[in-house]
Design a protein around this motif. Structure first.
Motif, PDB file in Angstrom:
ATOM      1  N   THR A 334     -15.292  -0.851  -0.478  1.00  0.00           N
ATOM      2  CA  THR A 334     -15.331  -0.991  -1.934  1.00  0.00           C
ATOM      3  C   THR A 334     -15.258  -2.436  -2.407  1.00  0.00           C
ATOM      4  OG1 THR A 334     -12.934  -0.633  -2.020  1.00  0.00           O
ATOM      5  CG2 THR A 334     -14.348   1.288  -2.362  1.00  0.00           C
ATOM      6  N   SER A 335     -14.658  -3.328  -1.579  1.00  0.00           N
ATOM      7  CA  SER A 335     -14.455  -4.711  -2.038  1.00  0.00           C
ATOM      8  C   SER A 335     -15.053  -5.776  -1.126  1.00  0.00           C
ATOM      9  CB  SER A 335     -12.957  -4.995  -2.179  1.00  0.00           C
ATOM     10  OG  SER A 335     -12.347  -5.089  -0.902  1.00  0.00           O
ATOM     11  N   GLY A 336     -15.405  -5.384   0.118  1.00  0.00           N
ATOM     12  CA  GLY A 336     -15.850  -6.369   1.092  1.00  0.00           C
ATOM     13  C   GLY A 336     -14.706  -7.097   1.776  1.00  0.00           C
ATOM     14  N   ASP A 337     -13.473  -6.714   1.483  1.00  0.00           N
ATOM     15  CA  ASP A 337     -12.287  -7.354   2.037  1.00  0.00           C
ATOM     16  C   ASP A 337     -11.394  -6.280   2.648  1.00  0.00           C
ATOM     17  OD1 ASP A 337      -9.990  -8.753   2.649  1.00  0.00           O
ATOM     18  OD2 ASP A 337      -9.646  -9.520   0.619  1.00  0.00           O
ATOM     19  N   TYR A 338     -11.258  -6.278   3.976  1.00  0.00           N
ATOM     20  CA  TYR A 338     -10.459  -5.239   4.625  1.00  0.00           C
ATOM     21  C   TYR A 338      -8.964  -5.416   4.416  1.00  0.00           C
ATOM     22  CZ  TYR A 338     -10.660  -8.812   8.352  1.00  0.00           C
ATOM     23  OH  TYR A 338     -10.632  -9.986   9.065  1.00  0.00           O
ATOM     24  N   LEU A 339      -8.551  -6.520   3.803  1.00  0.00           N
ATOM     25  CA  LEU A 339      -7.134  -6.720   3.492  1.00  0.00           C
ATOM     26  C   LEU A 339      -6.817  -6.407   2.026  1.00  0.00           C
ATOM     27  CD1 LEU A 339      -6.532 -10.026   5.479  1.00  0.00           C
ATOM     28  CD2 LEU A 339      -5.835  -7.725   6.140  1.00  0.00           C
ATOM     29  N   ALA A 340      -7.827  -5.982   1.267  1.00  0.00           N
ATOM     30  CA  ALA A 340      -7.621  -5.655  -0.149  1.00  0.00           C
ATOM     31  C   ALA A 340      -6.819  -4.359  -0.290  1.00  0.00           C
ATOM     32  CB  ALA A 340      -8.965  -5.532  -0.853  1.00  0.00           C
ATOM     33  N   GLU A 341      -6.411  -4.052  -1.507  1.00  0.00           N
ATOM     34  CA  GLU A 341      -5.610  -2.851  -1.728  1.00  0.00           C
ATOM     35  C   GLU A 341      -6.441  -1.585  -1.572  1.00  0.00           C
ATOM     36  OE1 GLU A 341      -5.562  -2.028  -6.492  1.00  0.00           O
ATOM     37  OE2 GLU A 341      -4.355  -3.720  -5.808  1.00  0.00           O
ATOM     38  N   GLU A 342      -5.780  -0.516  -1.204  1.00  0.00           N
ATOM     39  CA  GLU A 342      -6.396   0.803  -1.098  1.00  0.00           C
ATOM     40  C   GLU A 342      -6.880   1.240  -2.489  1.00  0.00           C
ATOM     41  OE1 GLU A 342      -7.748   4.267  -0.737  1.00  0.00           O
ATOM     42  OE2 GLU A 342      -6.732   3.858   1.155  1.00  0.00           O
ATOM     43  N   PRO A 343      -8.179   1.515  -2.656  1.00  0.00           N
ATOM     44  CA  PRO A 343      -8.702   1.831  -3.988  1.00  0.00           C
ATOM     45  C   PRO A 343      -8.507   3.283  -4.416  1.00  0.00           C
ATOM     46  CG  PRO A 343     -10.484   1.748  -2.406  1.00  0.00           C
ATOM     47  CD  PRO A 343      -9.248   1.350  -1.655  1.00  0.00           C
ATOM     48  N   TYR A 344      -8.068   4.153  -3.504  1.00  0.00           N
ATOM     49  CA  TYR A 344      -7.954   5.565  -3.856  1.00  0.00           C
ATOM     50  C   TYR A 344      -6.517   6.066  -3.807  1.00  0.00           C
ATOM     51  CZ  TYR A 344     -12.974   5.944  -4.082  1.00  0.00           C
ATOM     52  OH  TYR A 344     -14.277   5.786  -4.454  1.00  0.00           O
ATOM     53  N   CYS A 345      -5.603   5.214  -4.218  1.00  0.00           N
ATOM     54  CA  CYS A 345      -4.192   5.589  -4.273  1.00  0.00           C
ATOM     55  C   CYS A 345      -3.692   5.420  -5.707  1.00  0.00           C
ATOM     56  CB  CYS A 345      -3.376   4.717  -3.319  1.00  0.00           C
ATOM     57  SG  CYS A 345      -1.600   5.065  -3.361  1.00  0.00           S
ATOM     58  N   VAL A 346      -3.055   6.438  -6.245  1.00  0.00           N
ATOM     59  CA  VAL A 346      -2.585   6.395  -7.630  1.00  0.00           C
ATOM     60  C   VAL A 346      -1.180   5.800  -7.742  1.00  0.00           C
ATOM     61  CG1 VAL A 346      -3.974   8.412  -8.263  1.00  0.00           C
ATOM     62  CG2 VAL A 346      -1.597   8.735  -7.535  1.00  0.00           C
ATOM     63  N   HIS A 347      -0.507   5.610  -6.625  1.00  0.00           N
ATOM     64  CA  HIS A 347       0.883   5.148  -6.678  1.00  0.00           C
ATOM     65  C   HIS A 347       0.982   3.740  -7.246  1.00  0.00           C
ATOM     66  CE1 HIS A 347       5.067   4.669  -5.631  1.00  0.00           C
ATOM     67  NE2 HIS A 347       4.784   3.581  -4.926  1.00  0.00           N
ATOM     68  N   GLN A 348       1.963   3.541  -8.113  1.00  0.00           N
ATOM     69  CA  GLN A 348       2.265   2.221  -8.661  1.00  0.00           C
ATOM     70  C   GLN A 348       3.581   1.746  -8.038  1.00  0.00           C
ATOM     71  OE1 GLN A 348       0.109   0.520 -10.910  1.00  0.00           O
ATOM     72  NE2 GLN A 348      -1.143   2.224 -10.155  1.00  0.00           N
ATOM     73  N   PRO A 349       3.528   0.684  -7.241  1.00  0.00           N
ATOM     74  CA  PRO A 349       4.755   0.199  -6.595  1.00  0.00           C
ATOM     75  C   PRO A 349       5.855  -0.090  -7.607  1.00  0.00           C
ATOM     76  CG  PRO A 349       2.837  -0.879  -5.657  1.00  0.00           C
ATOM     77  CD  PRO A 349       2.351  -0.104  -6.849  1.00  0.00           C
ATOM     78  N   VAL A 350       7.102   0.042  -7.172  1.00  0.00           N
ATOM     79  CA  VAL A 350       8.229  -0.134  -8.090  1.00  0.00           C
ATOM     80  C   VAL A 350       8.296  -1.556  -8.629  1.00  0.00           C
ATOM     81  CG1 VAL A 350       9.626   1.704  -7.071  1.00  0.00           C
ATOM     82  CG2 VAL A 350       9.775  -0.615  -6.142  1.00  0.00           C
ATOM     83  N   ASN A 351       7.762  -2.517  -7.861  1.00  0.00           N
ATOM     84  CA  ASN A 351       7.798  -3.904  -8.313  1.00  0.00           C
ATOM     85  C   ASN A 351       6.415  -4.388  -8.760  1.00  0.00           C
ATOM     86  OD1 ASN A 351       6.863  -3.712  -5.705  1.00  0.00           O
ATOM     87  ND2 ASN A 351       7.921  -5.535  -4.949  1.00  0.00           N
ATOM     88  N   MET A 352       5.665  -3.509  -9.450  1.00  0.00           N
ATOM     89  CA  MET A 352       4.337  -3.879  -9.932  1.00  0.00           C
ATOM     90  C   MET A 352       4.385  -5.025 -10.917  1.00  0.00           C
ATOM     91  SD  MET A 352       1.424  -2.616  -8.907  1.00  0.00           S
ATOM     92  CE  MET A 352       0.301  -2.609 -10.288  1.00  0.00           C
ATOM     93  N   SER A 353       5.543  -5.259 -11.492  1.00  0.00           N
ATOM     94  CA  SER A 353       5.646  -6.380 -12.448  1.00  0.00           C
ATOM     95  C   SER A 353       5.570  -7.730 -11.750  1.00  0.00           C
ATOM     96  CB  SER A 353       6.955  -6.282 -13.223  1.00  0.00           C
ATOM     97  OG  SER A 353       8.070  -6.319 -12.351  1.00  0.00           O
ATOM     98  N   THR A 354       5.790  -7.698 -10.388  1.00  0.00           N
ATOM     99  CA  THR A 354       5.693  -8.927  -9.624  1.00  0.00           C
ATOM    100  C   THR A 354       4.229  -9.351  -9.548  1.00  0.00           C
ATOM    101  OG1 THR A 354       7.563  -8.238  -8.271  1.00  0.00           O
ATOM    102  CG2 THR A 354       6.178 -10.009  -7.394  1.00  0.00           C
ATOM    103  N   LYS A 355       3.965 -10.613  -9.781  1.00  0.00           N
ATOM    104  CA  LYS A 355       2.592 -11.101  -9.738  1.00  0.00           C
ATOM    105  C   LYS A 355       2.060 -10.984  -8.305  1.00  0.00           C
ATOM    106  CE  LYS A 355      -0.326 -15.068 -10.872  1.00  0.00           C
ATOM    107  NZ  LYS A 355      -0.356 -16.463 -11.357  1.00  0.00           N
ATOM    108  N   HIS A 356       0.858 -10.435  -8.172  1.00  0.00           N
ATOM    109  CA  HIS A 356       0.255 -10.333  -6.856  1.00  0.00           C
ATOM    110  C   HIS A 356      -1.235 -10.613  -6.972  1.00  0.00           C
ATOM    111  CE1 HIS A 356      -0.223  -6.334  -8.656  1.00  0.00           C
ATOM    112  NE2 HIS A 356      -1.287  -6.181  -7.882  1.00  0.00           N
ATOM    113  N   ILE A 357      -1.824 -10.919  -5.821  1.00  0.00           N
ATOM    114  CA  ILE A 357      -3.243 -11.313  -5.784  1.00  0.00           C
ATOM    115  C   ILE A 357      -4.090 -10.062  -5.636  1.00  0.00           C
ATOM    116  CG2 ILE A 357      -4.983 -12.612  -4.480  1.00  0.00           C
ATOM    117  CD1 ILE A 357      -2.730 -14.481  -3.593  1.00  0.00           C
TER     118      ILE A 357
END
Length: 357
Positions: A334-357
């Protein structure tokens, strides 16, 4: 970084196949493919694998039984101490073949059934009579004393038949049911529009959890290409119950971690190309150029996949990263990057407020 021995190796010993399935990762068809590993190269590869560890060796394809030296390869692997499993469409299995499979001895025979309705299975598999032949193959194999597993690739086309597919697996006395959540690669790219949305993935994975709790030892259900199932097990707090049942902690019935690409699992193509899995179309090395052990230990791809600190997006900060890890193949497609996030997961991590790439 500590490198573990592989637990599972899937090996596409041939790309040739008698069917023309809509979802095929390898885009296999009924023809000869140039450059396949010779019998001698196959024996050498098995020796290389054994030098690294004693993984379960899954012989796949194409249709592995299409290869004339299939039994030579399988028996050699077994003699070297590997547990040998076979992934097949089931249509070529007769009494003589089932007896020879038992003699290897085969640890598990996985046969693919995607629809419980003959006409729909035949259409999906591109060959009239494929459903009838596969069911006959299953019955013959079980009569010969083989353990049979049913694999089903799940899309919008057949998600409504999941209950019926599980019932079919129970009726034919299969020991396991593995729903494969589609990763649209190869010919399967034409099914991209039929891939389930993330919310439906979540619903189905919870359904699998509930069915496993209901059936207990009657059937082992393991979703494949859905590492976030491990998160669901954690969230619903009975994973220790599921894992405490002996056979489910080892061997062909096991639940250990979500994405195993390059960590506990790898894929070898018909021409010796080594990948994290069959769906992650990135080469780690080729066994014609380097030993399997060198590739397993030293491949930059595998060492990146083993370093969980490199995973990006919400997967990188997820509290379930260690047990799940996200599907690296789906991220790549989906992204061309095998280290990118899983695109088919609905879970929102508990620390989503933390800035991430």
């Amino acid at each position: 970084m500590l490198t573990q021995s592989p637990r599972l190796v899937a090996w596409e010993i041939t790309r040739s196949c008698n069917l023309h399935c809509a979802h095929c990762r390898a885009s296999s068809t009924n023809k000869d493919y140039p450059g396949e590993l010779t019998t001698k190269e196959c024996f050498n590869l098995i020796d290389n694998i054994v030098s690294v560890g004693k993984p379960i060796l899954i012989l796949t394809g194409g249709e592995p039984l299409y290869r004339n030296d299939f039994f030579d390869i399988a028996e050699y692997a077994s003699e070297k101490g590997l547990r040998v499993a076979l992934g097949s469409n089931g249509t070529l299995i007769d009494k003589a073949i089932s007896v020879k499979l038992k003699e290897i001895p085969l640890s598990r025979l996985a046969i693919s059934i995607d629809f419980p309705i003959p006409a729909l299975q035949d259409e999906f598999r591109g060959t009239s009579g494929s459903f009838k032949a596969a069911i006959a193959g299953i019955e013959i194999a079980i009569e010969a004393g083989l353990e049979v597993q049913i694999n089903s690739t799940i899309t919008k086309l057949n998600a409504r038949y999941l209950e019926d597919l599980l019932t079919l697996a129970l009726d034919v006395k299969a020991v396991a049911f593995h729903p494969f959540m589609l990763v649209p690669t190869g010919r399967g790219k034409a099914l991209a529009s039929q891939e389930l949305p993330p919310e439906e993935y979540e619903r189905i994975l919870n359904w699998i959890f509930e069915k496993q709790a209901e059936l207990g030892n009657k059937m082992f259900i393991k979703p494949t290409d859905a590492p976030h199932y491990m998160r669901i097990l954690k969230q619903r707090s009975i994973e220790t119950h599921l894992w405490s049942e002996g056979a489910r902690t080892t061997g062909v019935n096991s639940l250990t971690r979500g994405c195993l690409a390059g960590t506990g699992f790898c894929f070898i193509s018909h021409v010796g190309r080594v990948q994290g899995c069959g769906y992650l179309d990135v080469e780690a090395g080729n066994v014609r150029e380097s030993s399997f052990g060198e590739i397993w230990r030293e491949s930059p791809l595998f060492n990146e996949l083993r370093d969980l600190s490199r995973i990006k997006g919400k997967c990188g900060i997820c509290e379930f990263k260690v047990v799940c890890g996200g599907c690296r193949a789906r991220a790549f497609e989906t992204s061309g990057d095998y280290l990118a996030e899983e695109p088919y997961c609905v879970h929102q991590p508990v620390n989503m407020s933390t800035k991430h790439i």
